[in-house]
Motif scaffolding. Structure first.
Motif, PDB file in Angstrom:
ATOM      1  N   VAL A 247       0.860  -1.183   0.000  1.00 46.10           N
ATOM      2  CA  VAL A 247       0.000   0.000   0.000  1.00 46.10           C
ATOM      3  C   VAL A 247       0.894   1.230   0.000  1.00 46.10           C
ATOM      4  CG1 VAL A 247      -1.873   1.194   1.172  1.00 46.10           C
ATOM      5  CG2 VAL A 247      -1.685  -1.284   1.339  1.00 46.10           C
ATOM      6  N   MET A 248       0.592   2.135  -0.906  1.00 42.80           N
ATOM      7  CA  MET A 248       1.433   3.311  -1.049  1.00 42.80           C
ATOM      8  C   MET A 248       0.604   4.551  -0.773  1.00 42.80           C
ATOM      9  SD  MET A 248       3.933   3.791  -4.250  1.00 42.80           S
ATOM     10  CE  MET A 248       5.372   4.807  -4.049  1.00 42.80           C
ATOM     11  N   TYR A 249       1.217   5.509  -0.128  1.00 39.43           N
ATOM     12  CA  TYR A 249       0.534   6.775   0.093  1.00 39.43           C
ATOM     13  C   TYR A 249       1.584   7.867   0.210  1.00 39.43           C
ATOM     14  CZ  TYR A 249      -2.496  10.393   1.997  1.00 39.43           C
ATOM     15  OH  TYR A 249      -3.181  11.559   2.180  1.00 39.43           O
ATOM     16  N   GLY A 250       1.362   8.963  -0.464  1.00 43.79           N
ATOM     17  CA  GLY A 250       2.283  10.092  -0.359  1.00 43.79           C
ATOM     18  C   GLY A 250       3.698   9.749  -0.764  1.00 43.79           C
ATOM     19  N   GLY A 251       3.854   8.819  -1.713  1.00 49.88           N
ATOM     20  CA  GLY A 251       5.179   8.507  -2.201  1.00 49.88           C
ATOM     21  C   GLY A 251       5.921   7.492  -1.344  1.00 49.88           C
ATOM     22  N   PHE A 308       0.408  10.442   6.280  1.00 53.25           N
ATOM     23  CA  PHE A 308      -1.037  10.352   6.447  1.00 53.25           C
ATOM     24  C   PHE A 308      -1.499  11.178   7.646  1.00 53.25           C
ATOM     25  CE2 PHE A 308      -4.892   7.711   7.615  1.00 53.25           C
ATOM     26  CZ  PHE A 308      -5.651   8.107   6.517  1.00 53.25           C
ATOM     27  N   GLY A 309      -0.530  11.771   8.347  1.00 51.84           N
ATOM     28  CA  GLY A 309      -0.811  12.430   9.613  1.00 51.84           C
ATOM     29  C   GLY A 309      -1.983  13.399   9.584  1.00 51.84           C
ATOM     30  N   ASN A 310      -2.119  14.176   8.517  1.00 51.64           N
ATOM     31  CA  ASN A 310      -3.147  15.211   8.528  1.00 51.64           C
ATOM     32  C   ASN A 310      -4.550  14.673   8.282  1.00 51.64           C
ATOM     33  OD1 ASN A 310      -2.544  14.558   5.886  1.00 51.64           O
ATOM     34  ND2 ASN A 310      -3.029  16.621   5.128  1.00 51.64           N
ATOM     35  N   ARG A 311      -4.661  13.402   7.877  1.00 53.94           N
ATOM     36  CA  ARG A 311      -6.006  12.871   7.636  1.00 53.94           C
ATOM     37  C   ARG A 311      -6.350  11.761   8.629  1.00 53.94           C
ATOM     38  NH1 ARG A 311      -6.371  11.085   1.557  1.00 53.94           N
ATOM     39  NH2 ARG A 311      -8.598  11.176   1.969  1.00 53.94           N
ATOM     40  N   CYS A 312      -5.446  11.495   9.515  1.00 53.13           N
ATOM     41  CA  CYS A 312      -5.605  10.327  10.390  1.00 53.13           C
ATOM     42  C   CYS A 312      -6.310  10.732  11.675  1.00 53.13           C
ATOM     43  CB  CYS A 312      -4.223   9.743  10.687  1.00 53.13           C
ATOM     44  SG  CYS A 312      -4.292   8.228  11.657  1.00 53.13           S
ATOM     45  N   ASP A 313      -7.307   9.971  12.052  1.00 50.63           N
ATOM     46  CA  ASP A 313      -8.030  10.272  13.287  1.00 50.63           C
ATOM     47  C   ASP A 313      -7.218   9.941  14.525  1.00 50.63           C
ATOM     48  OD1 ASP A 313     -10.260  11.171  11.929  1.00 50.63           O
ATOM     49  OD2 ASP A 313     -11.073   9.131  11.715  1.00 50.63           O
ATOM     50  N   HIS A 314      -6.187   9.141  14.335  1.00 53.75           N
ATOM     51  CA  HIS A 314      -5.410   8.695  15.482  1.00 53.75           C
ATOM     52  C   HIS A 314      -4.103   9.429  15.627  1.00 53.75           C
ATOM     53  CE1 HIS A 314      -8.120   5.182  16.016  1.00 53.75           C
ATOM     54  NE2 HIS A 314      -8.258   5.340  14.701  1.00 53.75           N
ATOM     55  N   ALA A 315      -3.903  10.419  14.783  1.00 51.43           N
ATOM     56  CA  ALA A 315      -2.595  11.083  14.779  1.00 51.43           C
ATOM     57  C   ALA A 315      -2.350  11.819  16.083  1.00 51.43           C
ATOM     58  CB  ALA A 315      -2.526  12.063  13.609  1.00 51.43           C
ATOM     59  N   THR A 316      -1.132  11.746  16.539  1.00 49.38           N
ATOM     60  CA  THR A 316      -0.717  12.502  17.715  1.00 49.38           C
ATOM     61  C   THR A 316       0.542  13.255  17.365  1.00 49.38           C
ATOM     62  OG1 THR A 316       0.564  10.610  18.442  1.00 49.38           O
ATOM     63  CG2 THR A 316      -1.683  10.812  19.328  1.00 49.38           C
ATOM     64  N   ASP A 317       1.111  13.931  18.332  1.00 47.64           N
ATOM     65  CA  ASP A 317       2.314  14.719  18.069  1.00 47.64           C
ATOM     66  C   ASP A 317       3.446  13.884  17.506  1.00 47.64           C
ATOM     67  OD1 ASP A 317       0.980  16.839  18.883  1.00 47.64           O
ATOM     68  OD2 ASP A 317       1.910  17.002  20.868  1.00 47.64           O
ATOM     69  N   VAL A 318       3.492  12.638  17.952  1.00 44.50           N
ATOM     70  CA  VAL A 318       4.618  11.804  17.536  1.00 44.50           C
ATOM     71  C   VAL A 318       4.603  11.568  16.022  1.00 44.50           C
ATOM     72  CG1 VAL A 318       3.409   9.598  17.856  1.00 44.50           C
ATOM     73  CG2 VAL A 318       5.904   9.697  18.075  1.00 44.50           C
TER      74      VAL A 318
END
Ligand SMILES: Nc1ncnc2c1ncn2[C@@H]1O[C@H](COP(=O)(O)OP(=O)(O)OP(=O)(O)O)[C@@H](O)[C@H]1O
Ligand SMILES: Nc1ncnc2c1ncn2[C@@H]1O[C@H](COP(=O)(O)OP(=O)(O)OP(=O)(O)O)[C@@H](O)[C@H]1O
Ligand SMILES: [Mg+2]
Ligand SMILES: [Mg+2]
Lengths: 360, 477, 290, 316, 292
Positions: A247-251, A308-318
């Protein structure tokens, strides 16, 4: 699927770029980057494909699938540059950075490609028989024109064109899209390549035609014992055709593994979202389909760290730092700080040391 | 500059560069100076001929006599002349030719034969012509195209197959490019030096110069870009000939209508123009300032330039007085090199004297002939009147495009034509002066006879006095 | 094809309202082709051969079929943008065939279109606000700015999007703009030609949700064309399967999907790869097996 | 294929018919009476009327038109009003001269432009390609007659290698013919080459972006071979179009070169005849040029059929 | 100032190579600069020239360049620099007339032919193609014969001869626009054909128009020079680069500068318009071009 030797090793810094070549590996890609000017369009992609293996590459539009495929062929459009390493079994040199003379001996013989647009991939002013025969003559796999022609007709028959004798005499515009794609496939398979790369070969086709072409592709590579890299954005198609999927995303590669495993128990949040959004049979109580919020950013506008950080519901600072590739099996792994919990079969999360190494 | 053997006529040939190509070979029905320039004296001959000094000399007529009443000419003709179609030239042919002017010719010049009353072939070698009234001009006109002798059996295809008694015949016409004349056997007179002469036509003066410089031609018959003479003048390989012509460059004024009907305004124009400077700028100072309609080669020439010396203030004043200062003068120029160049200067000088001038160009000949010449739709124009002795034609007829209408002037011309030689000269002088004083036009300058040739070419005429480019006297040293 | 008579309206279910939103009777459309032989005229293309159906108010009607089967031609005729060679179309009970362009205003007010290609369905040289307002301008409505803002909000875009150009939006956002434009004149019928075929799966789900919401909220009649059976199945109540200019089968979506009666429908459904079936071992060869 | 041929022939004939009407109508409104111009300054009105009658200018326009067309169709356009010579042979001569000039110019242009344009396209990002590009830009910007004047100044007047001007038919003196042909043909050819190069470049650039060229390379053809085998034929369509258009332009455009080099071609015949109001010749020259252009367009259409199989089947 | 998700999808959200605005290229810069310079010269000539460019002054004929006469004087003693400045007006005028005529007729014709029913469109284009049979110079010569030699007449002729090129190109572009879904959408919205032509087709083919116009400018400048050379162009004494070049010929070997200045001016101006055209072509979608 051939059993893989142990690939866990310290020298695989990211994306599960595996161990040194095993005798079975047809294609080994390591640290592949594609850059345009200063922008990285594909970053640090690594994978291997073994003989006879069919591997899918999925991802939304603009995720870098085509660029990855084209860099294997050395056919990147002008202005784009690949770096890293792409090695093909039986070819003595790295495909990245090889000169045209060397690459032209490899292309069409060891590695062949089927492109997305069947309407434009063939020369409109040349009879299709000649276009197929040409690839045989270039690599001298047939001694003369006559036998190359005969072989071309034979290939047309193999890809299921009715009346191959006459078909060889026709021009591309006299065929429908599906028929043209079969001609392209015949060209690609002509020299029994070790690796066939298909870039969305059926996206432009109707479902019934797609079914036929997919069938031919699978049979073609199986008969020849070729390996295949199959690019698509259609999860169902890849599940039908391939054994393994990346699976590829954002290069970047964000997850890979056997088809069943990835599609039933995705670990990366992006893979999870993709599967959810593509399943039209499952709706919530309000009758709504599952979605991934936002949309794919344009090249170069992906967030730093986890793409994927900006679209992820689980994203945190890390997630602002690049997630480490987590190997979960001989052929599987993912790159995510907050993976979908998975019955504890594999270790989740990445160790701090891995993170350090990942940023090297 | 190197020269090529290729274009150079080897042996006994000569290439001459000229400007205006004939439209056809029939000057009886086609106007323009180009046809007689090529054919007269070379292919066609006349009974009498002008020499360099302007005197009338024998040609096909060995001698002639004028009766007491000055109305009957008796010509004695050469015996052994033959036309190029083989027919013998006799007095019958001469009678035929003269009478044919009235019957078959259509060009304006035919009027010059109106004065003939009757023609009689007394014997094969004797011709008698009786005029309606005495005319000095008639014999002179017999040296021009209207005097050309035609064969009774050779006038069916004049436009394409000229038949004359001259030393040359037309061998080949490469339309748009050149006419080749070749010497013929059995010519009655002195055999000319060159066995063949090619007249090459150039629209572009620079191309003509280049052709001479690279040896494609041997002679520039009429230099159209005097400014570039420097390329030949200090070069020992070429000789430059400078003389006079009959071509008065006239700033014609419309005496019939518009602001130029006003004599004061016309005078103002004449004062406003600095002729010397004009000639210097537009024709490189070549040519002659004459101030009237008579070239120096005519017996009644006089210098009239001091009638209207350049005086801008006077011009300004006269213009004020005339009351025409508010009008815009339409200066309509034909597309000819000298006219364009002079027009530029004239406009600038007139404007400096307070005139308002609107300049426009008319394609020559067609558009100019229609607009200016036929419809008189102009106030001023510039044109070279190149016909010989054309004062009468241009100003003697009030319906002509200049619309000059002066009975006194016409009376003087009539007197000149009918009187003795002295009377002719004095009357013509008086007429020319009257015309100039009246400012019927402004005479900018007289076109020079500018020829450039390979250094070894001899016999080139210094002055161009006739309508023809006479090839018979040319030679190579 | 032998299994279904052509020409007769296929809708057999009980009528929900007094007047059908769309009623199509036996339309054919023949395109002329340039001649290729001196003796015979060029072969005509029969894009539609006797198509008929009724769509009650408020229904979500799906049309599936493969490329070139005449779907777009049919839609153009429904929208009064093309004329059938024969047959008739009525919108809200009013006959539209044979009407002149000027007499079609009621169609323009009542029926609007959404297209497949989010790239070419928006004029690149117009601001989004002008694009959305275009039907309002054309139909002479006032109070445009407010309505545009309202519409943009309704499709999930910020009101200030009105000042931007289409190329500044992603494919999904563009499709939203397209939908906003269609909704501008408050139509009762929306006709969508493959509105999600060019979109990525994630965006496809967003747009499908949006369409479903709007159709419910505004109680619209929806005609939804797609080559993708599963999309139609998700969106529509009824479906018509088209093949070579004919409707070969029609019925409630679930029924057609579960129990296709026409052989073409069966072949079509069999050829669709799905994740579930693939994981349960259906191979490419199986898809191809009729 | 046959249908297309028949269609094109019909179009060609219709085009010729319409052009002939246009040309004739245009000539009919041209001011300046040919009879008056022929007779000159002060011819009497009766003489003019007589000549008009002789020329047939007093007949109704339709009759004049028909007899003109009849003359054209029977290859016997009659005699000129002005020179009284038969027009046919004269037109043939002049046309021949212009065709030599334009033909040689075009050959020079193609010989230069095809390889250079291709090279420019292939190297369009490299300095050498950019340099060629810049050169061609400058070439396009130089008027052909200026090039001619410069050539004369250097090679004829300066060095004396070639005659400055003039024209000799090849049968008369082949060597001189060639010597005189070189500079005018070069002046036309070089400037044309610059123009054509640009079209070749953009056509080849377009082709380079095509998918099938990528397919060809994926087969194992080197870029150059791929371009030669698969690209050039496809690039030929726009190039042939432009060559045809240029040829048409040049038929008249060479008039300036004819003036500079004193060549009796079709263009100068046109200028002379316009100046002399030799209307029938003007009409014929214009018609010949129109015919040539229409014919070239027709041929180009046929060439398209040869080049591009997609066009053969009628519609696609 | 705007929502982040809109901000995020910036200019290149469109798929690569589709409608991406390309950067300003060298040709565009150089071409733009030269063309602005020509326009600048024209504007300057209205307020200032060092000398009266038509003033004949025999006392200063054929002067070499000096502080007084920057480019020297011609055989009439006119200041060459002033003439070059004034001549730029002719150049620009020529371009405007020729391109104006061609565009004003060709563009509507092309759009109409694209929007009309097929048979009518074909007929219009056939008629249009017929114009190709009358090359520019031919028309100019014929027009000059009818209406007299003059810049306006010549350029109207050049403009008419350029109509088919405009019409063809624009029709090709317009046909593509007409096939787009936004046009169908506009029709469905109730827009009439005129509004569609004006609001959708014209703006979307404007790139083609601009490109063709700049190329047309170059062609017109060259044609004016050629016509002046033949004596059908700008009549004296109005300064024109083409005529200056023609007039310089007889003095070519003693005063070559008389040819050099106008010759270079013509070449540079033509170059400028061509470069501008090339640059603009790169900027606007090249794929809109009709391939016959
Ligand atoms: N020649 C190029 N120059 C610059 N950027 C490019 C170029 N080609 C592709 N890109 C960018 O690289 C990114 C990846 O492109 P790629 O074609 O590999 O995507 P993809 O996954 O194949 O998408 P699709 O499903 O649309 O084919 C895209 O954002 C694209 O805009
Ligand atoms: N303007 C036209 N002229 C001639 N034939 C046409 C025209 N428009 C459509 N056709 C033909 O009519 C048939 C139906 O076309 P239509 O566009 O309606 O198909 P479709 O089902 O919408 O296909 P797709 O899914 O590819 O959009 C096709 O065979 C097409 O080639
Ligand atoms: Mg791709
Ligand atoms: Mg469709």
């Amino acid at each position: 699927m051939t059993p893989a030797p142990d690939r866990a090793s310290a020298e695989a810094p990211a994306s599960g770029q595996g161990s040194p070549d095993s005798p079975d590996d047809v294609l080994t890609v390591r640290h592949l980057d594609v850059t345009a000017g200063g922008r990285k369009l594909v970053e640090d992609v690594g994978f291997t494909i073994r003989a006879g293996e069919r591997v899918g590459l999925i991802g939304e539009s603009g995720s870098g699938k085509s660029l990855t495929a084209l860099s294997l062929m050395g056919l990147l459009p002008e202005g784009l540059r690949a770096s890293g390493s792409v090695r093909l079994a039986g070819v003595g040199h790295d495909l990245v950075g090889a000169d045209e003379a060397r690459m032209s001996r490899v292309r069409g013989k060891e590695i062949a490609m089927v492109f997305q647009e069947p309407m434009t991939a063939l020369n409109p002013t040349m009879r299709v028989g000649r276009q197929i025969a040409e690839v045989l003559l270039i690599h001298r796999t047939r001694p003369d024109r006559a036998s190359a022609r005969a072989a071309a007709v034979e290939l047309l028959a193999q890809v299921g064109l009715p009346d191959p004798e006459n078909a060889a005499h026709a021009y591309p515009h006299q065929f429908s899209g599906g028929q043209r794609q079969r001609v392209v496939l015949a060209i690609a398979l002509a020299n029994d390549p070790a690796l066939l790369v298909c870039d969305e070969p059926t996206t432009a086709l109707d479902v019934t035609v797609q079914a036929r072409v997919l069938d031919l592709v699978v049979r073609g590579v199986r008969d020849r014992g070729s390996a295949m890299l199959f690019i698509t954005h259609d999860l169902a198609v890849v599940a039908t055709v391939c054994e393994r999927v990346m699976v590829m995303y954002g290069g970047r590669l964000v997850e890979s593994g056997p088809v069943r495993e990835v599609f039933t128990r995705p670990r990366h949040r992006y893979t999870q979202g993709l599967i959810g959004a593509s399943d039209l049979t499952v709706v919530d109580d309000r009758g709504r389909l599952a979605t991934i919020r936002g949309s794919v950013p344009p090249a170069g506008r992906f967030p730093a760290g986890c793409v994927f950080g900006n679209r992820c519901d689980h994203a945190t600072d890390v997630c602002a730092t690049g997630p480490e590739w987590v190997r979960t099996g001989p052929d599987s792994g993912y790159a995510c700080f907050h993976p979908v919990p998975d019955g504890g079969a594999h270790a989740t999360g990445a160790t701090p040391t891995n993170q350090e190494a990942g940023r090297g | 500059a190197g020269s090529l053997s290729a274009g150079k006529s080897t042996g006994n040939g000569l290439n001459i560069g000229l400007t205006a190509e004939p439209a056809n070979f029939d000057f009886t029905r086609t106007d323009g100076a180009a046809i007689p320039q090529a054919l007269l004296d070379n292919v066609y001959e006349t009974l009498v001929k002008l020499d360099q000094s302007g005197a009338i000399r024998p040609d096909l007529a060995t001698s002639w006599r004028l009766s007491k009443d000055r109305r009957t000419y008796t010509f004695h003709l050469v015996k052994d002349a033959r036309f190029s179609n083989g027919a013998r030239f006799t007095a019958e042919d001469a009678k035929f030719s003269i009478e044919r002017v009235g019957s078959a010719w259509t060009v304006a010049q035919k009027a010059q034969m109106d004065v003939v009353d009757s023609v009689r072939a007394v014997s094969p070698t004797e011709l008698e012509v009786t005029l309606k009234k005495p005319s000095n001009d008639w014999l002179y006109r017999m040296t021009t195209r209207v005097g050309a002798m035609f064969s009774r059996t050779g006038v069916r295809k004049l436009a394409t197959e000229p038949v004359g008694t001259g030393p040359y015949v037309v061998k080949n016409w490469n339309r748009g490019d050149s006419i080749t004349l070749v010497r013929r056997d059995g010519y009655w007179g002195r055999t000319p030096h060159f066995a063949s002469v090619t007249l090459k036509y150039f629209k572009d003066p620079t191309a003509m110069n280049n052709a001479l410089l690279t040896g494609t031609i041997n002679v520039i018959g009429q230099m159209q870009s005097p400014e570039s003479l420097y390329r030949f003048q200090n070069n020992s390989k070429y000789k430059v000939i400078e003389g006079t012509t009959n071509g008065e460059v006239v700033l014609s004024l419309n005496n019939g209508s518009g602001p130029m009907r006003n004599p004061k305004a016309r005078q103002a124009v004449r004062y406003a123009i600095d002729h010397k400077a004009l000639m210097d700028t537009c024709w490189a100072g070549r040519g002659k300032l004459i101030g009237g309609m008579v070239p120096p080669t005519d017996p009644w020439y006089q210098n009239l330039t001091d009638l209207y010396p350049y005086d801008r203030d006077k011009a300004r004043k006269l213009l004020e007085e005339s009351g025409e200062a508010g009008h815009t003068l339409r200066l309509r120029i034909p597309t000819l090199p000298y006219a364009t160049a002079c027009g530029t200067v004239v406009k600038s000088q007139l404007e400096q004297a307070g005139f308002k001038v609107e300049f426009d160009q008319l394609e020559f000949p067609a558009a100019w002939l229609t607009a200016v010449f036929k419809n008189s739709d102009y106030d001023m124009s510039i044109i070279g009147h190149v016909e010989p002795r054309d004062m009468q034609t241009v100003f003697g007829d009030k319906s002509y495009y200049t619309h000059y209408d002066n009975p006194e002037f016409r009376a003087l011309l009539k007197k000149a034509d009918q009187g003795s030689r002295e009377q002719q000269i004095t009357s013509m002088r008086a007429a020319a002066r009257l015309l100039s004083e009246d400012a019927a036009a402004d005479w900018l300058f007289l076109l020079p006879n500018l020829m450039v040739a390979d250094e070894d070419i001899t016999g080139l005429p210094v002055n161009s006095v006739s309508e023809s480019l006479d090839l018979t006297g040319l030679g190579r040293s | 094809m032998a299994e279904q008579p052509t020409g007769a309206p296929l809708g057999t279910g009980p009528r929900t309202g007094p007047v059908d939103a769309i009623s199509v009777r036996d339309i054919t459309r023949v395109y002329g082709r340039p001649r290729t032989s001196l003796r015979r005229p060029g072969p005509p293309v029969h894009a539609l051969r006797g198509v008929g159906f009724d769509i009650p108010q408020g229904q979500r009607f799906g049309i599936v079929g493969e490329s070139g089967c005449g779907k777009s031609t049919l839609l153009r005729i429904l929208a009064g943008l093309d004329r059938p060679t024969s047959g008739s179309v009525a919108i809200d009970g009013r006959e539209i065939t044979g009407l002149r362009e000027r007499q079609l205003t009621f169609v323009r007010e009542r029926l609007q279109l959404v297209f497949q290609d989010p790239m070419s369905s928006l004029d690149p040289r117009m601001r989004v606000g002008d694009i959305v307002a275009e039907p309002l301008v054309a139909q002479g409505h006032g109070n445009r700015r407010e309505r545009v803002a309202e519409l943009l909000e309704a499709v999930g875009l910020r009101a200030d999007a009105a000042d931007r150009y289409p190329h500044q939006f992603s494919g999904g956002q563009r499709q939203r703009i397209s939908i906003a434009r269609a909704l501008a004149p408050r139509p009762k019928i929306i006709v969508a030609d493959e509105p999600v075929s060019a979109l990525d799966v994630s965006v496809r789900a967003q747009v499908l949700n949006l369409i479903a919401d709007l159709v419910d909220e505004l109680s619209l009649t929806l005609v939804f064309v797609s080559h993708d059976l599963s999309v139609v199945r998700h969106v529509c109540d009824r479906v018509a399967v088209m093949h070579a200019g004919r409707i070969v089968e029609t019925g409630p979506t679930g029924q057609v999907y579960e129990d296709p009666r026409h052989s073409y429908t069966r072949r079509l459904i069999a050829a669709v790869p799905t994740l579930g079936r693939a994981l349960s071992g259906v191979s490419a060869a199986d898809l191809n097996r009729e | 294929m046959i249908v297309r041929l028949v269609q094109r022939i019909a179009i060609l004939l219709a085009g010729l018919a319409v052009s002939s009407v246009l040309v004739f109508a245009f000539m009919a409104v041209l001011p300046g009476d040919p009879a008056r111009v022929a007779l000159g300054t002060s011819a009497s009105d009766s003489a003019v009327a007589q000549l008009r009658q002789e020329f047939g200018l007093d007949r109704p326009l339709v009759a004049q038109y028909l007899s003109w067309v009849r003359g054209l169709v029977t290859f016997d356009p009659g005699n000129s009003y002005i020179s009284h010579a038969p027009i046919g042979p004269q037109l043939a001569d002049r046309l021949q001269v212009t065709l030599w000039l334009v033909g040689t110019g075009m050959v020079i242009a193609c010989v230069l432009a095809l390889p250079l344009g291709t090279l420019m396209a292939v190297r369009h990002r490299k300095p050498s390609g950019l340099l060629l590009s810049a050169l061609s830009q400058v070439g396009v910007a130089v008027p052909a007659f200026l090039a001619g004047i410069l050539l004369i100044t250097v090679f004829a007047v300066g060095l004396g290698w070639l005659p400055a001007n003039g024209w000799t038919p090849p049968v008369q003196d082949p060597v001189l013919f060639l010597e005189q042909l070189v500079m005018p043909a070069l002046s036309l050819g070089i400037v044309q080459a610059a123009v054509v190069t640009r079209y070749v470049r953009s056509a080849v650039l377009d082709v380079l972006r095509e998918d099938y060229l990528r397919t060809a390379r994926a087969k194992g053809l080197r870029p150059t071979r791929a371009l030669l085998r698969h690209g050039l034929r496809n690039a030929a369509v726009p190039v042939v179009t432009v060559l045809a258009l240029q040829l048409a332009t040049l038929l008249v455009g060479s008039v300036v070169i004819e003036r500079v080099f004193v060549i009796p071609g079709l263009g100068s015949l046109l200028l002379d005849s316009v100046a002399n109001r030799d209307l029938i010749v003007v009409q014929d020259v214009v018609m010949i040029i129109a015919m040539a252009v229409l014919l070239v367009n027709f041929l180009v259409d046929m060439v398209y059929l040869l080049i591009d199989p997609r066009l053969r089947g009628g519609a696609s | 100032m705007s929502a982040p998700d809109i901000e995020a999808t910036g200019a290149s959200a469109a798929p690569a190579g589709r409608r991406r605005r390309r950067p300003v290229t060298g040709s565009l810069l150089v071409g733009g600069f030269i063309v602005s310079a020509v326009i600048g010269m024209v504007l300057l000539s209205f307020v200032w020239t060092p000398h009266d460019p038509t003033l004949v002054d025999p006392s200063v004929r054929l002067q070499e360049p000096s502080a007084e006469y920057w480019f020297g004087t011609d055989k009439f003693g006119r200041d060459v620099f002033s003439q070059i400045l004034m001549g730029s007006r002719t150049t620009l005028f020529v371009g405007f007339v020729a391109v104006g005529v061609a565009a004003l007729i060709g563009v509507p014709l092309g759009i109409a032919a694209a929007m009309a029913p097929r048979w009518l469109g074909e007929l219009l284009m056939r008629g249009n193609d017929l114009l190709l049979a009358f090359p520019a110079l031919l028309l100019a010569i014929m027009f000059a014969a009818v209406y007299g030699a003059g810049t306006l007449v010549a350029m109207v002729a050049i403009g008419i001869a350029s109509i088919p090129h405009f019409a063809r190109l624009i029709r090709g572009g317009a046909l593509q626009v007409m096939r787009t879904e936004y046009v169908i959408a506009a029709r469905a919205a109730g827009r009439g054909p005129f509004a569609i032509a004006l609001r959708h087709v014209l703006p979307n083919v404007s790139g083609l128009v601009i490109v063709q116009a700049s190329v047309g400018f170059a062609i017109a400048v060259l044609a004016e020079a050629a016509l002046s050379f033949l004596g059908f162009g700008t009549p004296p004494p109005t300064p024109s680069w083409g005529r200056m070049l023609q007039e310089s010929q007889e003095l070519l070997s003693i005063a070559p500068r008389l040819a050099v200045f106008p010759g270079v001016a013509i070449a540079v101006a033509v170059l400028g318009f061509n470069l501008l055209g090339d640059g603009l072509r790169d900027r606007f979608d090249p794929k809109l071009e009709d391939r016959r």
